[in-house]
Design an enzyme around this catalytic site. Structure first.
Site, PDB file in Angstrom:
ATOM      1  CG  PHE A 125     -52.485 -28.361  43.833  1.00  0.00           C
ATOM      2  CD1 PHE A 125     -53.635 -28.574  44.376  1.00  0.00           C
ATOM      3  CD2 PHE A 125     -52.532 -27.419  42.818  1.00  0.00           C
ATOM      4  CE1 PHE A 125     -54.807 -27.914  43.789  1.00  0.00           C
ATOM      5  CE2 PHE A 125     -53.664 -26.860  42.328  1.00  0.00           C
ATOM      6  CZ  PHE A 125     -54.801 -27.345  42.802  1.00  0.00           C
ATOM      7  CD  GLU A 129     -52.811 -32.960  32.238  1.00  0.00           C
ATOM      8  OE1 GLU A 129     -53.159 -33.192  30.866  1.00  0.00           O
ATOM      9  OE2 GLU A 129     -53.586 -33.753  33.040  1.00  0.00           O
ATOM     10  N   GLY A 340     -30.190   1.589  42.194  1.00  0.00           N
ATOM     11  CA  GLY A 340     -29.322   1.754  41.168  1.00  0.00           C
ATOM     12  C   GLY A 340     -28.603   0.472  40.629  1.00  0.00           C
ATOM     13  N   GLY A 341     -27.246   0.510  40.543  1.00  0.00           N
ATOM     14  CA  GLY A 341     -26.558  -0.862  40.085  1.00  0.00           C
ATOM     15  C   GLY A 341     -26.766  -1.712  41.277  1.00  0.00           C
ATOM     16  CD  GLU A 364     -51.989 -20.821  44.274  1.00  0.00           C
ATOM     17  OE1 GLU A 364     -52.889 -20.475  44.764  1.00  0.00           O
ATOM     18  OE2 GLU A 364     -50.815 -21.330  44.594  1.00  0.00           O
TER      19      GLU A 364
HETATM   20  C1  LIG Z   1     -42.877 -21.297  39.429  1.00  0.00           C
HETATM   21  C2  LIG Z   1     -44.191 -21.903  39.239  1.00  0.00           C
HETATM   22  C3  LIG Z   1     -44.953 -22.996  39.965  1.00  0.00           C
HETATM   23  C4  LIG Z   1     -46.122 -23.596  39.553  1.00  0.00           C
HETATM   24  N1  LIG Z   1     -46.729 -24.677  40.479  1.00  0.00           N
HETATM   25  C5  LIG Z   1     -47.604 -25.290  40.144  1.00  0.00           C
HETATM   26  C6  LIG Z   1     -47.929 -26.298  41.067  1.00  0.00           C
HETATM   27  O1  LIG Z   1     -47.697 -26.552  42.254  1.00  0.00           O
HETATM   28  N2  LIG Z   1     -49.171 -27.251  40.411  1.00  0.00           N
HETATM   29  C7  LIG Z   1     -49.834 -27.013  39.403  1.00  0.00           C
HETATM   30  O2  LIG Z   1     -50.670 -27.756  39.058  1.00  0.00           O
HETATM   31  N3  LIG Z   1     -49.246 -26.090  38.261  1.00  0.00           N
HETATM   32  C8  LIG Z   1     -48.219 -25.225  38.855  1.00  0.00           C
HETATM   33  N4  LIG Z   1     -47.852 -24.135  38.266  1.00  0.00           N
HETATM   34  C9  LIG Z   1     -48.403 -24.159  36.676  1.00  0.00           C
HETATM   35  C10 LIG Z   1     -49.107 -22.746  36.613  1.00  0.00           C
HETATM   36  O3  LIG Z   1     -50.424 -22.610  37.355  1.00  0.00           O
HETATM   37  C11 LIG Z   1     -49.131 -22.508  35.131  1.00  0.00           C
HETATM   38  O4  LIG Z   1     -48.096 -22.044  34.619  1.00  0.00           O
HETATM   39  C12 LIG Z   1     -50.424 -21.500  34.667  1.00  0.00           C
HETATM   40  O5  LIG Z   1     -51.658 -22.030  35.073  1.00  0.00           O
HETATM   41  C13 LIG Z   1     -50.390 -21.065  33.330  1.00  0.00           C
HETATM   42  O6  LIG Z   1     -50.388 -22.020  32.476  1.00  0.00           O
HETATM   43  P1  LIG Z   1     -49.458 -22.218  31.177  1.00  0.00           P
HETATM   44  O7  LIG Z   1     -47.980 -22.369  31.678  1.00  0.00           O
HETATM   45  O8  LIG Z   1     -49.571 -23.464  30.487  1.00  0.00           O
HETATM   46  O9  LIG Z   1     -49.676 -21.015  30.267  1.00  0.00           O
HETATM   47  P2  LIG Z   1     -50.964 -21.085  29.342  1.00  0.00           P
HETATM   48  O10 LIG Z   1     -52.026 -21.727  29.888  1.00  0.00           O
HETATM   49  O11 LIG Z   1     -50.135 -21.294  27.686  1.00  0.00           O
HETATM   50  O12 LIG Z   1     -51.267 -19.372  29.531  1.00  0.00           O
HETATM   51  C14 LIG Z   1     -50.116 -18.561  28.828  1.00  0.00           C
HETATM   52  C15 LIG Z   1     -50.598 -17.202  29.015  1.00  0.00           C
HETATM   53  O13 LIG Z   1     -51.629 -16.882  28.307  1.00  0.00           O
HETATM   54  C16 LIG Z   1     -52.495 -15.796  28.793  1.00  0.00           C
HETATM   55  N5  LIG Z   1     -54.083 -16.279  29.167  1.00  0.00           N
HETATM   56  C17 LIG Z   1     -54.273 -17.697  29.514  1.00  0.00           C
HETATM   57  N6  LIG Z   1     -55.933 -17.730  29.497  1.00  0.00           N
HETATM   58  C18 LIG Z   1     -55.940 -16.455  29.246  1.00  0.00           C
HETATM   59  C19 LIG Z   1     -57.346 -16.079  28.988  1.00  0.00           C
HETATM   60  N7  LIG Z   1     -58.654 -16.931  29.324  1.00  0.00           N
HETATM   61  N8  LIG Z   1     -57.581 -14.697  28.655  1.00  0.00           N
HETATM   62  C20 LIG Z   1     -56.728 -14.045  28.417  1.00  0.00           C
HETATM   63  N9  LIG Z   1     -55.364 -14.355  28.438  1.00  0.00           N
HETATM   64  C21 LIG Z   1     -55.041 -15.683  28.870  1.00  0.00           C
HETATM   65  C22 LIG Z   1     -51.909 -15.580  30.019  1.00  0.00           C
HETATM   66  O14 LIG Z   1     -51.034 -14.359  30.010  1.00  0.00           O
HETATM   67  C23 LIG Z   1     -51.064 -16.695  30.417  1.00  0.00           C
HETATM   68  O15 LIG Z   1     -49.955 -16.393  31.192  1.00  0.00           O
HETATM   69  C24 LIG Z   1     -46.504 -23.571  38.399  1.00  0.00           C
HETATM   70  C25 LIG Z   1     -46.145 -22.568  37.611  1.00  0.00           C
HETATM   71  C26 LIG Z   1     -45.025 -21.935  37.809  1.00  0.00           C
HETATM   72  C27 LIG Z   1     -44.424 -20.769  36.978  1.00  0.00           C
END
Ligand SMILES: Cc1cc2nc3c(=O)[nH]c(=O)nc-3n(C[C@H](O)[C@H](O)[C@H](O)COP(=O)(O)OP(=O)(O)OC[C@H]3O[C@@H](n4cnc5c(N)ncnc54)[C@H](O)[C@@H]3O)c2cc1C
Length: 382
Positions: A125, A129, A340-341, A364
């Protein structure tokens, strides 16, 4: 022995209870697998799960169309996660990766589902970006119509199964309107010219993950899922089904942490008596059990509501995901303390749960985003 009392809750039917028992027996025989090479492990897991029929609920059966059963998805994820995080990942991605095709695909696109449900094709999926994760509507990747084709250009990142998938459901800007209303979804086979893995990404709980590059990737207009400009709605509908299942995976991790902690507390002696006799230890175990049950109630409430035909379960799914993932983190942290450890020793089950749970609070829809969603819902969609 893991607590099984939740299986008698009214949210579930006998077929779910039977599934839980059969899958538990399968997991005891087949899991965990060796995680040394995660790509190979995931390929093997998809093949094993497909061979034994466990992937069937992840997508629509083109021969017998019907809605996805979210309770089945949740029970399966929670059970697999309790035994092996990578097995849960392999299962979950077959559903998330094909969700758009199940919900909105043409009969021709849905032919992919025969393969993904049998474990003969791996799906992914591709929404996020580099500059648009939480802010999905801000995506930059473009899909430009050229005659009977679309040309896709840009990057996707954090794509689970990136590098091992056979098909990607890709979201790109087609420009019908600014923001969310100008995005469309496409089915892109992995071998399509111009699609490449720009970078493999390593995370604390290793999974196949990649940044993908799309360099004028030409796909036929028949690869469009739904209508032009519908992509954001397609993505949100898929997440509406699968979001509570992320909570279910977290619940599986939390249950395992609780089970291991009960075992540890009863077997280990401290100050001449079983650790379990210390009231502070009992307090931790009580908090953990409470969080596990409360999370399970929210998850199966959300899943049941969806299965009963609700068009959307935005509020219920957001609550289930937020609570279950955040509380699983607390439960596992307490398990580390009680071990613990050993709790921080590399290769120990509790150490791996501590790493596995973290990303579930980010992908998600991060926990903070779920709070915004819930607040909007309780304020009446304001
Ligand atoms: C292990 C893993 C697997 C993934 N798999 C997929 C995949 O299969 N397909 C895919 O498309 N994406 C995938 N992702 C991406 C994931 O959906 C994004 O990392 C996530 O949506 C957060 O986007 P970002 O990393 O750009 O963080 P940012 O959008 O920069 O957000 C950083 C932080 O800002 C805070 N924040 C963001 N919006 C708000 C808000 N409105 N209000 C308050 N705080 C906010 C939150 O604390 C957030 O964690 C995956 C990510 C990981 C880590």
């Amino acid at each position: 022995m893991p607590d099984r009392t939740f299986l008698s809750w009214p949210f579930l039917e006998d077929r779910h209870r039977q599934l839980a028992e059969r899958l538990e027996a399968w997991c005891q025989q087949n899991l965990p697998v060796d995680h040394h090479d995660v790509d190979a492990a995931c390929r093997d897991l998809v093949a094993m799960l497909g061979r034994d029929g466990w992937l069937k609920p992840t997508a629509l059966d083109p021969a017998k169309p019907g809605p996805l059963d979210v309770r089945t998805l949740c029970i399966t994820r929670e059970t697999l996660a309790r035994h092996d995080g990578l097995a849960d990942f392999a299962f979950a991605m077959q559903g998330l990766g094909t969700g758009a095709i199940t919900l909105f695909g043409t009969p021709d696109q849905q032919r992919w589902l025969e393969k993904t449900r049998a474990g003969q094709a791996i799906s992914a999926f591709a929404l996020s970006e580099p500059r648009s994760g939480s802010d999905v509507a801000n995506m930059e990747m473009t899909a430009v119509r050229e005659g009977g084709d679309y040309l896709l250009s840009g990057e996707k990142t954090w794509i689970s199964n990136g590098g091992i998938a056979d098909l990607y459901v890709v979201f790109a800007r087609t420009g019908e309107a600014p923001g969310a209303k100008g995005i469309s979804a496409f089915v892109v086979p992995a071998e399509t010219k111009g699609l490449s893995v720009a970078e493999r990404l390593e995370v604390i709980a290793p999974h196949p993950l990649a940044r993908l590059s799309f360099d004028n990737v030409r796909i036929p207009a028949s690869a469009l899922i739904g209508k032009p400009g519908d992509g954001f709605r397609v993505a949100m509908s898929v997440l509406d089904v699968f979001r509570s299942t992320v909570g279910a995976a977290a619940l599986g991790f939390a249950r395992r942490a609780l089970d291991e902690s009960i075992k540890r507390a009863t077997e280990r002696k401290l100050f001449g008596a079983p650790m379990a006799e210390l009231q502070m230890v009992q307090g931790h175990l009580a908090d953990m059990a409470l969080d596990v049950d409360a999370a399970a109630l929210l998850i199966y409430r959300a899943a049941w509501t969806k299965d009963m035909g609700a068009a959307r379960v935005t509020r219920e799914a957001a609550m289930a995901k937020l609570f279950a993932t955040d509380k699983a983190q607390d439960v596992i942290d307490k398990a580390v303390q009680l071990h613990g450890g050993d709790g921080v020793r590399k290769g120990h089950i509790i150490e791996s749960l501590y790493r596995e749970i973290r990303a579930l609070r980010i992908y998600e829809g991060a926990s903070d985003v779920q709070k915004v969603v819930i607040a909007r819902q309780v304020m009446g969609g304001a």
